[in-house]
Design a protein around this motif. Structure first.
Motif, PDB file in Angstrom:
ATOM      1  N   GLU A 191       1.907  -6.850 -10.557  1.00 26.70           N
ATOM      2  CA  GLU A 191       2.164  -8.172  -9.987  1.00 26.70           C
ATOM      3  C   GLU A 191       2.082  -8.114  -8.466  1.00 26.70           C
ATOM      4  O   GLU A 191       2.655  -7.218  -7.846  1.00 26.70           O
ATOM      5  N   PRO A 192       1.362  -9.054  -7.839  1.00 26.16           N
ATOM      6  CA  PRO A 192       1.321  -9.055  -6.380  1.00 26.16           C
ATOM      7  C   PRO A 192       2.656  -9.477  -5.780  1.00 26.16           C
ATOM      8  O   PRO A 192       3.450 -10.190  -6.417  1.00 26.16           O
ATOM      9  N   LEU A 193       2.909  -9.033  -4.544  1.00 24.87           N
ATOM     10  CA  LEU A 193       4.126  -9.468  -3.856  1.00 24.87           C
ATOM     11  C   LEU A 193       4.116 -10.977  -3.666  1.00 24.87           C
ATOM     12  O   LEU A 193       5.129 -11.660  -3.873  1.00 24.87           O
TER      13      LEU A 193
ATOM     14  N   ALA B 284       1.469 -19.662   1.834  1.00 26.78           N
ATOM     15  CA  ALA B 284       2.121 -18.659   0.986  1.00 26.78           C
ATOM     16  C   ALA B 284       2.527 -19.285  -0.343  1.00 26.78           C
ATOM     17  O   ALA B 284       3.013 -20.417  -0.392  1.00 26.78           O
ATOM     18  N   GLY B 285       2.316 -18.515  -1.400  1.00 25.56           N
ATOM     19  CA  GLY B 285       2.717 -18.985  -2.721  1.00 25.56           C
ATOM     20  C   GLY B 285       4.163 -18.627  -3.022  1.00 25.56           C
ATOM     21  O   GLY B 285       4.973 -18.419  -2.113  1.00 25.56           O
ATOM     22  N   MET B 286       4.490 -18.533  -4.296  1.00 25.48           N
ATOM     23  CA  MET B 286       5.839 -18.175  -4.728  1.00 25.48           C
ATOM     24  C   MET B 286       5.934 -16.659  -4.903  1.00 25.48           C
ATOM     25  O   MET B 286       4.944 -15.994  -5.172  1.00 25.48           O
ATOM     26  N   THR B 287       7.128 -16.128  -4.738  1.00 28.13           N
ATOM     27  CA  THR B 287       7.351 -14.703  -4.935  1.00 28.13           C
ATOM     28  C   THR B 287       8.683 -14.479  -5.653  1.00 28.13           C
ATOM     29  O   THR B 287       9.641 -15.231  -5.452  1.00 28.13           O
ATOM     30  N   SER B 288       8.692 -13.454  -6.507  1.00 27.84           N
ATOM     31  CA  SER B 288       9.928 -13.102  -7.213  1.00 27.84           C
ATOM     32  C   SER B 288      10.594 -11.871  -6.601  1.00 27.84           C
ATOM     33  O   SER B 288      11.601 -11.395  -7.123  1.00 27.84           O
ATOM     34  N   PHE B 289      10.025 -11.371  -5.497  1.00 28.08           N
ATOM     35  CA  PHE B 289      10.547 -10.142  -4.896  1.00 28.08           C
ATOM     36  C   PHE B 289      11.517 -10.478  -3.768  1.00 28.08           C
ATOM     37  O   PHE B 289      11.210 -11.283  -2.893  1.00 28.08           O
ATOM     38  N   ARG B 290      12.654  -9.824  -3.804  1.00 29.04           N
ATOM     39  CA  ARG B 290      13.691 -10.036  -2.814  1.00 29.04           C
ATOM     40  C   ARG B 290      14.106  -8.699  -2.210  1.00 29.04           C
ATOM     41  O   ARG B 290      13.620  -7.632  -2.611  1.00 29.04           O
ATOM     42  N   ILE B 291      15.018  -8.750  -1.233  1.00 27.84           N
ATOM     43  CA  ILE B 291      15.505  -7.528  -0.580  1.00 27.84           C
ATOM     44  C   ILE B 291      16.117  -6.593  -1.626  1.00 27.84           C
ATOM     45  O   ILE B 291      16.896  -7.012  -2.473  1.00 27.84           O
ATOM     46  N   GLY B 292      15.704  -5.318  -1.562  1.00 29.48           N
ATOM     47  CA  GLY B 292      16.209  -4.321  -2.497  1.00 29.48           C
ATOM     48  C   GLY B 292      15.282  -4.038  -3.653  1.00 29.48           C
ATOM     49  O   GLY B 292      15.487  -3.068  -4.382  1.00 29.48           O
ATOM     50  N   ALA B 293      14.240  -4.860  -3.834  1.00 31.39           N
ATOM     51  CA  ALA B 293      13.294  -4.628  -4.923  1.00 31.39           C
ATOM     52  C   ALA B 293      12.425  -3.410  -4.606  1.00 31.39           C
ATOM     53  O   ALA B 293      11.981  -3.218  -3.476  1.00 31.39           O
ATOM     54  N   LEU B 294      12.183  -2.586  -5.614  1.00 31.65           N
ATOM     55  CA  LEU B 294      11.326  -1.406  -5.462  1.00 31.65           C
ATOM     56  C   LEU B 294       9.891  -1.808  -5.759  1.00 31.65           C
ATOM     57  O   LEU B 294       9.580  -2.330  -6.831  1.00 31.65           O
ATOM     58  N   VAL B 295       8.996  -1.553  -4.801  1.00 36.35           N
ATOM     59  CA  VAL B 295       7.598  -1.946  -4.947  1.00 36.35           C
ATOM     60  C   VAL B 295       6.716  -0.738  -4.669  1.00 36.35           C
ATOM     61  O   VAL B 295       7.155   0.277  -4.117  1.00 36.35           O
ATOM     62  N   GLY B 296       5.435  -0.868  -5.049  1.00 32.31           N
ATOM     63  CA  GLY B 296       4.499   0.222  -4.825  1.00 32.31           C
ATOM     64  C   GLY B 296       3.075  -0.211  -5.105  1.00 32.31           C
ATOM     65  O   GLY B 296       2.829  -1.301  -5.656  1.00 32.31           O
ATOM     66  N   PRO B 297       2.098   0.631  -4.753  1.00 34.99           N
ATOM     67  CA  PRO B 297       0.682   0.262  -4.909  1.00 34.99           C
ATOM     68  C   PRO B 297       0.238   0.081  -6.349  1.00 34.99           C
ATOM     69  O   PRO B 297      -0.750  -0.609  -6.603  1.00 34.99           O
TER      70      PRO B 297
ATOM     71  N   GLU C  73       0.818  -1.216   0.000  1.00 36.92           N
ATOM     72  CA  GLU C  73       0.000   0.000   0.000  1.00 36.92           C
ATOM     73  C   GLU C  73       0.846   1.259   0.000  1.00 36.92           C
ATOM     74  O   GLU C  73       0.318   2.366  -0.130  1.00 36.92           O
ATOM     75  N   VAL C  74       2.160   1.100   0.161  1.00 31.87           N
ATOM     76  CA  VAL C  74       3.088   2.240   0.074  1.00 31.87           C
ATOM     77  C   VAL C  74       4.261   1.843  -0.802  1.00 31.87           C
ATOM     78  O   VAL C  74       4.511   0.653  -1.036  1.00 31.87           O
ATOM     79  N   SER C  75       4.980   2.847  -1.292  1.00 29.79           N
ATOM     80  CA  SER C  75       6.125   2.607  -2.170  1.00 29.79           C
ATOM     81  C   SER C  75       7.422   2.589  -1.371  1.00 29.79           C
ATOM     82  O   SER C  75       7.541   3.243  -0.328  1.00 29.79           O
ATOM     83  N   GLY C  76       8.396   1.846  -1.882  1.00 28.36           N
ATOM     84  CA  GLY C  76       9.704   1.814  -1.240  1.00 28.36           C
ATOM     85  C   GLY C  76      10.471   0.557  -1.577  1.00 28.36           C
ATOM     86  O   GLY C  76       9.988  -0.322  -2.306  1.00 28.36           O
ATOM     87  N   LEU C  77      11.657   0.466  -1.042  1.00 30.50           N
ATOM     88  CA  LEU C  77      12.507  -0.700  -1.242  1.00 30.50           C
ATOM     89  C   LEU C  77      12.226  -1.750  -0.174  1.00 30.50           C
ATOM     90  O   LEU C  77      12.035  -1.421   1.004  1.00 30.50           O
ATOM     91  N   ILE C  78      12.192  -3.004  -0.575  1.00 25.91           N
ATOM     92  CA  ILE C  78      12.024  -4.085   0.390  1.00 25.91           C
ATOM     93  C   ILE C  78      13.319  -4.223   1.189  1.00 25.91           C
ATOM     94  O   ILE C  78      14.404  -4.374   0.616  1.00 25.91           O
TER      95      ILE C  78
END
Length: 386
Positions: free
Chosen positions: A196-198, A179-192, A66-71
């Motif tokens: 693709e879901p986390l 929990a399913g599979m995820t392609s997001f790791r530490i350092g990935a930039l995400v946002g609302p 729901e917010v933007s930023g780096l994981i």
């Protein structure tokens, strides 16, 4: 050329013998042909029909930020069980903590401004009572106080937003599940706004099997039970055949029948739910839903006893030793070997059980005699072996 002459008596004898021979062939053609015959009687049958189904968990929730930023932290292992409210990812909190502190300062400033406005208003009210100041000055002080109150409410709203945004940096599971599979790791930039879901969390404690049947079959269900809603409540339990051919260990129940026909396919959608405490069923998989049809006291005949003409089914009924072509109506479900006859023949009727496609109406038939076993040959073979 021979001029040899025969006596008239010999010629007449030859003609008589020829006539007798012709009569014998005609008698042979009129002799009944042996066929396996069947006396129709009521029998119990349990039939079933399979429908291809797609499996989905009770809840397949796509988890999005729901917010933007780096994981900055991944707190979940793929495929692990998660609880509602469990933290799955952490997004960089530093800018949101700063925004929270700024909002807290704005609230403190607004509170001080309001306190000053209140003191000013109280002083103006006393001066107005003593007729030292005009009504205009009093109203100005009142408006300043109201403006300070509004500023404080706005600052508090911004504080709540800042608090919420900081809390959103901890991405939590909205449900219990897997929990399913995820392609997001530490350092990935995400946002609302990301498509693709986390990660997806599936609540698989109960599984839904979605399948379709023809409009005609759905209408027959509604007619049998009174309505679609009543059919979904009263239909007997259904079973599930898995992709490996095994039958799932728990029965399910049809709980939803769509009230609409798909214009493209002409089918009606249904849903059956199955318990899945062991987690054997996987969301996104496929299986076959098996619907059972119990038909007690039915007239059952082999499909080999029938033939078709212009999509109509016929059988040969034997009346007085002669075949009579008889149209029949059969139940829509069959096992590929037998038909359940709804009309056309009755209990006690005799029919030709096999080879109906090779027969004609009016053929004289007789029951096929059982083949005699040659005991002498068997004993001889035993002696040879000895």
């Amino acid at each position: 050329m021979s001029d040899k002459k025969y006596p008239i008596g010999i010629i007449l004898l030859g003609l008589a013998l020829s006539a007798c021979g012709g009569g014998s062939e005609e008698q042979k053609s009129e002799a009944p042909q042996e066929y396996p015959l069947l006396v129709v009687k009521p029998e119990d049958r349990n039939l079933s029909v399979k429908y291809t189904a797609v499996l989905e968990g009770q809840q397949d929730v796509e988890v999005r930020p729901e917010v933007s930023g780096l994981i900055t932290k991944v707190c979940i292992d793929e495929g692990a069980k998660v609880k509602k409210g469990q933290v799955l990812f952490v997004i960089d909190q530093v800018p949101y903590q700063a925004a929270l502190q700024k909002a807290q300062a704005a609230v403190a400033t607004a509170q001080a401004t309001l306190a000053n406005a209140k003191l000013t208003l109280e002083g103006k009210e006393e001066l107005f009572k003593e007729k030292v100041i005009s009504d205009y000055e009093l109203r100005t002080a009142q408006n300043s106080y109201k403006s300070a109150e509004a500023s404080l409410q706005e600052a508090k709203a911004q504080l709540r937003d800042a608090q919420n945004n900081l809390s959103y940096t901890e991405v939590k599971s909205p449900v219990d599940g897997i929990a399913g599979m995820t392609s997001f790791r530490i350092g990935a930039l995400v946002g609302p706004t990301m498509s693709e879901p986390l990660i997806t969390v599936s609540d698989n404690t109960r599984m839904y099997a979605y399948f379709s049947m023809s409009e005609k079959q759905a209408l027959e269900l509604a007619s049998k039970y009174g309505s679609m809603a009543e059919a979904s409540k009263s239909y007997p339990p259904v079973t599930l055949e898995l992709k490996d051919g095994s039958v799932y260990g728990h029965e399910g129940q049809i709980d939803v029948i769509s009230g609409m026909v798909d214009k493209t396919t002409g089918t009606v959608s249904l849903r059956a739910n199955f318990p899945n405490a062991e987690g054997k069923l996987l969301s996104g998989g496929s299986a076959n839903v098996i619907l059972a049809y119990n038909r007690p006291e039915s007239l059952v005949i082999p499909q080999g006893a029938t033939y078709e003409i212009q999509n109509r089914i016929f059988t040969y009924k034997v009346v007085g030793g002669t075949t009579v072509s008889t149209p029949i109506e059969v139940f829509k479900i069959n096992d590929g070997k037998e038909y359940i006859v709804m009309s056309g023949i009755a209990t006690g009727d005799t029919i030709v059980a096999e080879g109906a496609g090779l027969l004609k109406a009016g053929t004289k038939v007789a029951p096929m005699k059982p083949k005699a076993t040659n005991t002498t040959d068997k004993s001889d073979k035993k002696e040879e072996k000895k």
